[in-house]
Design a protein around this motif. Structure first.
Motif, PDB file in Angstrom:
ATOM      1  N   GLU A 980       0.814  -1.212   0.000  1.00  0.00           N
ATOM      2  CA  GLU A 980       0.000   0.000   0.000  1.00  0.00           C
ATOM      3  C   GLU A 980       0.851   1.267   0.000  1.00  0.00           C
ATOM      4  O   GLU A 980       0.447   2.302  -0.515  1.00  0.00           O
ATOM      5  CB  GLU A 980      -0.935   0.001   1.222  1.00  0.00           C
ATOM      6  CG  GLU A 980      -2.069  -1.003   1.132  1.00  0.00           C
ATOM      7  CD  GLU A 980      -3.016  -0.685  -0.026  1.00  0.00           C
ATOM      8  OE1 GLU A 980      -3.350   0.494  -0.216  1.00  0.00           O
ATOM      9  OE2 GLU A 980      -3.396  -1.631  -0.739  1.00  0.00           O
ATOM     10  N   TYR A 981       2.059   1.187   0.590  1.00  0.00           N
ATOM     11  CA  TYR A 981       2.885   2.399   0.656  1.00  0.00           C
ATOM     12  C   TYR A 981       3.287   2.911  -0.727  1.00  0.00           C
ATOM     13  O   TYR A 981       3.702   4.055  -0.874  1.00  0.00           O
ATOM     14  CB  TYR A 981       4.120   2.188   1.536  1.00  0.00           C
ATOM     15  CG  TYR A 981       5.047   1.061   1.125  1.00  0.00           C
ATOM     16  CD1 TYR A 981       5.822   1.128  -0.032  1.00  0.00           C
ATOM     17  CD2 TYR A 981       5.197  -0.064   1.932  1.00  0.00           C
ATOM     18  CE1 TYR A 981       6.679   0.108  -0.391  1.00  0.00           C
ATOM     19  CE2 TYR A 981       6.061  -1.094   1.583  1.00  0.00           C
ATOM     20  CZ  TYR A 981       6.800  -1.004   0.430  1.00  0.00           C
ATOM     21  OH  TYR A 981       7.664  -2.014   0.074  1.00  0.00           O
ATOM     22  N   MET A 982       3.125   2.080  -1.751  1.00  0.00           N
ATOM     23  CA  MET A 982       3.501   2.521  -3.089  1.00  0.00           C
ATOM     24  C   MET A 982       2.565   3.590  -3.634  1.00  0.00           C
ATOM     25  O   MET A 982       2.904   4.298  -4.577  1.00  0.00           O
ATOM     26  CB  MET A 982       3.559   1.326  -4.038  1.00  0.00           C
ATOM     27  CG  MET A 982       4.747   0.412  -3.774  1.00  0.00           C
ATOM     28  SD  MET A 982       4.962  -0.835  -5.045  1.00  0.00           S
ATOM     29  CE  MET A 982       5.169   0.167  -6.493  1.00  0.00           C
ATOM     30  N   VAL A1001      -1.025  -9.337 -13.155  1.00  0.00           N
ATOM     31  CA  VAL A1001      -1.965  -8.295 -12.727  1.00  0.00           C
ATOM     32  C   VAL A1001      -1.410  -6.921 -13.079  1.00  0.00           C
ATOM     33  O   VAL A1001      -2.139  -6.042 -13.553  1.00  0.00           O
ATOM     34  CB  VAL A1001      -2.243  -8.411 -11.218  1.00  0.00           C
ATOM     35  CG1 VAL A1001      -3.180  -7.293 -10.758  1.00  0.00           C
ATOM     36  CG2 VAL A1001      -2.831  -9.771 -10.882  1.00  0.00           C
ATOM     37  N   VAL A1002      -0.118  -6.729 -12.856  1.00  0.00           N
ATOM     38  CA  VAL A1002       0.520  -5.465 -13.238  1.00  0.00           C
ATOM     39  C   VAL A1002       0.407  -5.261 -14.742  1.00  0.00           C
ATOM     40  O   VAL A1002       0.169  -4.154 -15.231  1.00  0.00           O
ATOM     41  CB  VAL A1002       1.997  -5.463 -12.794  1.00  0.00           C
ATOM     42  CG1 VAL A1002       2.731  -4.236 -13.338  1.00  0.00           C
ATOM     43  CG2 VAL A1002       2.099  -5.514 -11.271  1.00  0.00           C
ATOM     44  N   ALA A1003       0.545  -6.357 -15.515  1.00  0.00           N
ATOM     45  CA  ALA A1003       0.488  -6.273 -16.977  1.00  0.00           C
ATOM     46  C   ALA A1003      -0.896  -5.867 -17.481  1.00  0.00           C
ATOM     47  O   ALA A1003      -1.035  -5.427 -18.625  1.00  0.00           O
ATOM     48  CB  ALA A1003       0.896  -7.610 -17.590  1.00  0.00           C
ATOM     49  N   GLU A1010      -3.825  -3.164  -9.575  1.00  0.00           N
ATOM     50  CA  GLU A1010      -2.607  -2.569  -9.020  1.00  0.00           C
ATOM     51  C   GLU A1010      -2.205  -1.263  -9.708  1.00  0.00           C
ATOM     52  O   GLU A1010      -1.215  -0.641  -9.325  1.00  0.00           O
ATOM     53  CB  GLU A1010      -1.449  -3.577  -9.127  1.00  0.00           C
ATOM     54  CG  GLU A1010      -1.698  -4.914  -8.445  1.00  0.00           C
ATOM     55  CD  GLU A1010      -1.901  -4.754  -6.947  1.00  0.00           C
ATOM     56  OE1 GLU A1010      -1.024  -4.183  -6.283  1.00  0.00           O
ATOM     57  OE2 GLU A1010      -2.947  -5.200  -6.447  1.00  0.00           O
ATOM     58  N   TRP A1011      -2.950  -0.834 -10.699  1.00  0.00           N
ATOM     59  CA  TRP A1011      -2.566   0.317 -11.526  1.00  0.00           C
ATOM     60  C   TRP A1011      -2.304   1.568 -10.700  1.00  0.00           C
ATOM     61  O   TRP A1011      -1.309   2.265 -10.894  1.00  0.00           O
ATOM     62  CB  TRP A1011      -3.642   0.570 -12.577  1.00  0.00           C
ATOM     63  CG  TRP A1011      -3.459   1.851 -13.353  1.00  0.00           C
ATOM     64  CD1 TRP A1011      -4.201   2.986 -13.243  1.00  0.00           C
ATOM     65  CD2 TRP A1011      -2.473   2.122 -14.347  1.00  0.00           C
ATOM     66  NE1 TRP A1011      -3.749   3.957 -14.106  1.00  0.00           N
ATOM     67  CE2 TRP A1011      -2.688   3.442 -14.798  1.00  0.00           C
ATOM     68  CE3 TRP A1011      -1.433   1.373 -14.893  1.00  0.00           C
ATOM     69  CZ2 TRP A1011      -1.899   4.033 -15.777  1.00  0.00           C
ATOM     70  CZ3 TRP A1011      -0.631   1.967 -15.875  1.00  0.00           C
ATOM     71  CH2 TRP A1011      -0.868   3.268 -16.298  1.00  0.00           C
ATOM     72  N   ASP A1012      -3.179   1.876  -9.764  1.00  0.00           N
ATOM     73  CA  ASP A1012      -3.041   3.133  -9.026  1.00  0.00           C
ATOM     74  C   ASP A1012      -1.891   3.105  -8.017  1.00  0.00           C
ATOM     75  O   ASP A1012      -1.613   4.099  -7.366  1.00  0.00           O
ATOM     76  CB  ASP A1012      -4.351   3.492  -8.322  1.00  0.00           C
ATOM     77  CG  ASP A1012      -4.806   2.410  -7.351  1.00  0.00           C
ATOM     78  OD1 ASP A1012      -4.207   1.311  -7.392  1.00  0.00           O
ATOM     79  OD2 ASP A1012      -5.739   2.664  -6.575  1.00  0.00           O
TER      80      ASP A1012
END
Length: 1068
Positions: A980-982, A1001-1003, A1010-1012
């Motif tokens: 979450e810190y990202m 998922v990132v792709a 995870e985009w945001d």
């Protein structure tokens, strides 16, 4: 051309002077011939510098130079033999007079006649050589010191001075590294605050020729902050041949002053420059500075007297000594070679044309990367190779031909490469040239230490003079090569211990030595043909394969003139093979399991000074090794089966270095080897038939001493007899006991170490107190409860020169020594594997003294039971600490004293610190790595941190107040989602290593969950592995104007990853 004529002639001259002092010529009845020899060499010496210079490009001069070199080598051999015969006679007689070479020759008329005949024949050869020299019209340039300006002038005619400008070629700028370097330098130059000096400050960019110093300086010069922060910006291309008047005039013009009115008088030009600079905050770049005088002697005074406060100077130079000479702010900015990806981008830019597009070039990437590797990722080399490839065409066979053509570095070199390295070579003194050229012969497949390199130089006669100072002088030469960026330190080793040479620089040097040396390496075409067609003086072998067959010992035996033979591979040998044909050999470095075949003939190498045997299947040395009277350096560390050394080894009284295998036994009589400078792995054996510590007492010249198996010393009195404290030249001391610890850090013996054993070893080490001048100390395997008393307080033994200390495998030690904090110049401490230390108290950093005033790096590893470190915040210590490494311990928190005092700390590495829950308030740290810290929950208040690496820290939830973060590297193959810190970090770069399921998922990009968490990052590189390939699957993302989102993960990959994840969850 490893011999440089001018330098080697000085060596022969010194040798001849010694002969005259010993009246050798008179006793031989050939004093007239010896005088003639000296005169002829002196006459020739007058134009040796010019001959060396023209030897590079003139084939006829090259032949003449080769003949003269062989004659000089013959002179050295003759003088060697005379010395050798005298030493042999002296060692077998109690008559001191017989030790004189002359007296011995007089009593041995056959030997005298033989020497006299050879000297006369040599004089005749020199007459003939000198007569032929008239045809070349050599210029009398004198020695290097006298002809430096002439050499520079000649160099200019062949390679015009390189003029640079402030504008830069954007096509040469690739990758993120130069952007980061630019930002860091600009921030340094523009920094403000109470602690920043408003006087003129000088900064330096240092790096090897062609590495990109000018490009980086141009980037800085054109940065918006620089352009807006100074009222005057001046770019000067200085070069090594600058004229003071012209430099002043150009500076005045760049500062918008009037140089014409000032004329050519230096005083008037100074006034004109000061008028132009008056009250202006000025930024000056001096590019390609070779001499500190360009700033110190020409521009410093007018700038200091006229420019406004806050003015800054940035120089680029190849040599650290120039940066030091202009008093540049340390640390200097060192420019590294390109990363492979960036080098490939640069190569593509150079190759791309209307006929060859980028898509086609990408199909040749496999070959291109190998070419880049051959160029050492050096920008100038990559650019030159790119131009060559563009000219050759875009066919795969064209590129393959360039890659396979090993002759590119040994025939006519490309002009730009020739300029880049050759101009550095021309600017070297002659004594350094031959050391530089010799270094290029060392095989790349093995690391050679500074001591090994210096020993080889001494063995070849490249370092001569006072016998007491040879190693020290050699180290000065070595460090000068480092300072000139011709060899580069390996960062894995301290104190320049191991260096390397860029392939481009190496290729130039090997081109210069091609008439004397054969370097046999993988990829060369037909080594056997070269061995059969030419007589070489030096052989360097790191491959045994050739087009026409395997290289074996018989192939080498025809090379009867060889003076250096270095082999790092197994050369096939058979019974009957011999060393006898190598009658002139000075240096022999061999890696061969079959070496025992050759040992029978080893004693016939009369001139041998240096012998190293690596991985040799040797259990016994020949008993007649004592006949090798000139042997100075003997490294047997690679002979693991060698146990008993022969009695005759104690007759090698010229030995300066002896490195032994750990199990070896040294015979009695060792105390007579008083020339010894370095003794490594000396076994503390107590058997009366073998040498032990008591025979070390007389070795007063030792600089390095390594003692092993100290647990065998039965009484402290034996240790006292070694008289270590009296060895005033000793710099490095290694004290080693056989470790009591197993691989997992526990005691090997269940019953532990008895109190009697502990007390005995404590008393032994108390008596092995080093001299005051020792700089490096290593204690390994020690099993006393307390470290030696001389480490507990400087009042007992003031080790005021100690810089580096290592402790390894301290099985029973319960505390770190209190005296360390008092050593005034101690810079490096490492403690590894000390399982009994649970608590470090206030005595380690004492309030009564300025504790650890110079400590730069501290590493505390595998103190597995360590839980508490007491250090009160008000106790000042470690103010200069720049790097702290902490691993494998149970420390609950980092003491407030370290946090508040370590104001210079830049790098902090933490690994497997089991109970640590937070890291905070390290205000100066720029790089933090945390790895496997299971209880770490938060990282806060690191305002200057630029790079953060997090590996396997599952509880980490809070990452805040890190506003300067540029790079985040996150590696965790168990996490199911991004932390979450990202969401709140603002790093420019993210490098992610995760499981395939999460990467898929990132792709998914904007449509993924995870985009945001990462879309605000400017550059993202994310990877998942498969087997040994940790980057098989990828996602690459760039935001902003250059938006890019790329991945090689397909829908089927996502399905496979999801299925795999479901399967894993089911199992759990």
């Amino acid at each position: 051309m490893a011999m440089v004529l001018d330098a080697f002639a000085s060596y022969i001259g010194d040798y001849l002077k010694q002969v005259v002092q010993d009246e050798l010529g008179t006793m031989l009845g050939v004093s007239g011939e010896i005088d003639k020899l000296g005169d002829k060499l002196q006459d020739l010496k007058n134009f040796l510098a010019d001959a060396d210079r023209r030897n590079i490009s003139d084939e006829t001069v090259r032949v003449w130079v080769g003949q003269l070199k062989r004659a000089m080598y013959e002179a050295a051999d003759i003088l060697d033999l005379c010395q050798l015969k005298a030493l042999e006679r002296g060692s077998s007689s109690t008559d001191d007079g017989c030790c004189n070479p002359l007296l011995f020759c007089m009593r041995n008329p056959f030997h005298a006649r033989e020497i006299g005949t050879r000297i006369k024949a040599l004089n005749q050869r020199l007459d003939s050589i000198k007569q032929r020299s008239a045809a070349f019209n050599f210029i009398n340039l004198g020695s290097y010191e006298d002809c430096h300006s002439s050499n520079a002038h000649a160099s200019r005619q062949g390679n015009p001075s390189r003029e640079t400008v402030g504008d830069f070629d954007r096509s040469a700028v690739v990758g993120d590294k130069i952007e980061e370097d630019t930002k860091a330098l600009v921030a340094l130059i523009m920094q403000k605050g109470k602690e920043v000096n408003d006087d003129i400050m000088v900064f330096a960019i240092v790096g090897v020729g062609g590495v990109g110093k000018t490009t980086l300086a141009q980037k800085v010069f054109n940065d918006e902050a620089i352009q807006g922060g100074f009222s005057k910006k001046i770019w000067l291309s200085v070069n090594q041949n600058f004229s003071e008047v012209e430099l002043l005039k150009r500076t005045i013009i760049c500062a918008d002053g009037n140089a014409q009115l000032a004329g050519n008088a230096k005083d008037a030009l100074h006034r004109a420059l000061m008028q132009a600079l008056k009250d202006h905050k000025t930024f000056l770049i001096m590019d390609d500075v070779w001499d500190k005088g360009a700033w110190e002697g020409v521009l410093k005074i007018p700038f200091a007297n006229a420019a406004a406060s806050g003015s800054r100077v940035l120089i680029t130079t190849r040599e650290g000594r120039v940066a030091q000479g202009v008093t540049a702010i340390q640390p200097y900015h060192h420019v590294d070679t390109l990363a492979p990806d960036d080098a490939w981008s640069l190569l593509k830019k150079q190759v791309r044309s209307s006929e060859i597009d980028e898509d086609h070039i990408n199909t040749l990437m496999d070959i291109g990367l190998k070419i880049i590797q051959k160029c050492g990722c050096l920008p100038v080399a990559v650019k030159v190779m790119g131009g060559l490839l563009r000219e050759r065409g875009g066919l795969r066979r064209d590129w393959q031909q360039v890659l396979d053509d090993s002759k590119w570095s040994t025939t006519k070199m490309p002009n730009e490469l020739d300029h880049t390295v050759y101009i550095s070579y021309e600017y070297m003194p002659s004594y350094l040239k031959q050391c530089f050229l010799y270094y290029s012969l060392l095989p790349k497949s093995r690391n050679f230490t500074m001591d090994e390199v210096v020993a080889m130089w001494i063995s070849e006669g490249f370092i001569h003079g006072n016998s007491n100072d040879l190693e020290e002088l050699g180290k000065i030469y070595y460090k000068e090569l480092v300072s000139r960026n011709l060899i580069e330190p390996n960062k894995s080793y301290a104190d320049l211990w191991v260096c390397s040479m860029h392939d481009v620089v190496r290729s130039f040097a090997q081109y210069m030595t091609k008439d004397e040396a054969l370097i046999a390496k993988d990829g060369d075409n037909d080594i056997l043909a070269e061995l059969n067609s030419q007589n070489f003086l030096r052989l360097s072998i790191e491959t045994n394969q050739s087009q026409s067959g395997e290289i074996n010992w018989k192939c080498l035996q025809a090379q009867k003139s060889v003076r250096t033979l270095i082999s790092t591979i197994q050369i096939k040998m058979k019974p009957g093979d011999s060393l006898a044909t190598f009658s002139s050999l000075r240096t022999l470095h061999m890696k061969s399991a079959d070496m025992s075949i050759l040992l029978e003939s080893l004693h016939q190498l009369k001139h041998l000074r240096y012998l190293t045997l690596v991985n040799a299947d040797v259990s016994v040395l020949p008993g007649n090794i004592g006949k090798m009277k000139l042997l100075q350096f003997l490294d047997l560390g690679g002979c693991a089966k060698l146990v008993n050394l022969p009695d005759s080894i104690v007759k090698l009284d010229q030995l300066r270095l002896l490195s032994l295998p750990k199990a070896s036994m040294v015979p009695r009589g060792f105390s007579g080897l008083t020339n010894m400078r370095k003794l490594s792995m000396f076994r503390a054996h107590m058997d009366g038939d073998w040498c032990s510590l008591d025979e070390l007492g007389s070795l007063s010249q030792l600089r390095f001493l390594g003692l092993v198996q100290l647990e065998n010393v039965s009484a402290a009195s034996f240790a006292a007899n070694a008289r270590l404290g009296e060895k005033t030249h000793l710099i490095m001391l290694l004290l080693d006991c056989t470790s009591k610890l197993a691989d997992d850090g526990s005691l090997k013996e269940k019953e532990g170490v008895s109190e009697e054993e502990q007390q005995r070893i404590e008393k032994v080490l108390d008596k092995l107190c080093p001299p005051l001048g020792v700089e490096y100390l290593e204690i390994t395997g020690y099993f006393g409860q307390q470290l030696p008393s001389w480490m507990m307080s400087t009042s007992m033994v003031p080790l005021n020169n100690l810089k580096t200390i290592f402790f390894h495998n301290l099985a029973c030690c319960t505390q770190l020594p209190n005296g360390l904090c008092q050593f005034p110049i101690l810079q490096f401490i490492q403690v590894s594997r000390a399982p009994c230390i649970k608590h470090v108290g206030t005595g380690f950093v004492q309030a009564a003294v300025a504790s650890f005033p110079r400590l730069n790096e501290l590493k505390l590893n595998a103190m597995v039971e360590w839980e508490e470190w007491e250090w009160e915040e008000q106790v000042q210590a470690m103010r200069r600490l720049e790097k702290f490494v902490l691993s494998y311990c149970r420390l609950r928190h980092i003491p407030r004293g370290l946090v508040s005092n370590a104001s210079s700390l830049k790098i902090l590495f933490l690994k497997r610190v089991m109970n640590l829950s937070y890291i905070e308030s390290f205000l100066s740290v720029v790089e933090l790595k945390v790895n496997g810290c299971p209880d770490l929950e938060r990282i806060t208040n690191l305002p200057n941190m630029l790079k953060l690496t997090i590996r396997n820290c599952p509880k980490l939830k809070v990452l805040e107040h890190i506003a300067s973060l540029e790079w985040l590297i996150l590696e965790d193959y168990t996490m199911e989602k991004l932390p979450e810190y990202m969401r709140v970090i603002k790093a420019r770069h993210l490098l992610l290593f995760c499981r395939l399921w999460l990467l898929s998922v990132v792709a998914a990009g904007q449509s993924g969950t995870e985009w945001d968490k990462f879309n605000q990052v400017e550059h993202v590189k994310a990877y998942a592995g498969d087997g040994d390939n940790q980057r098989k699957w990828y996602v690459l993302y760039t935001r902003g104007d250059n938006y890019k989102f790329d991945s090689n993960i397909s829908s089927s990959t996502i399905f496979e990853g999801t299925e795999s994840q479901t399967y894993v969850q089911a199992l759990s």
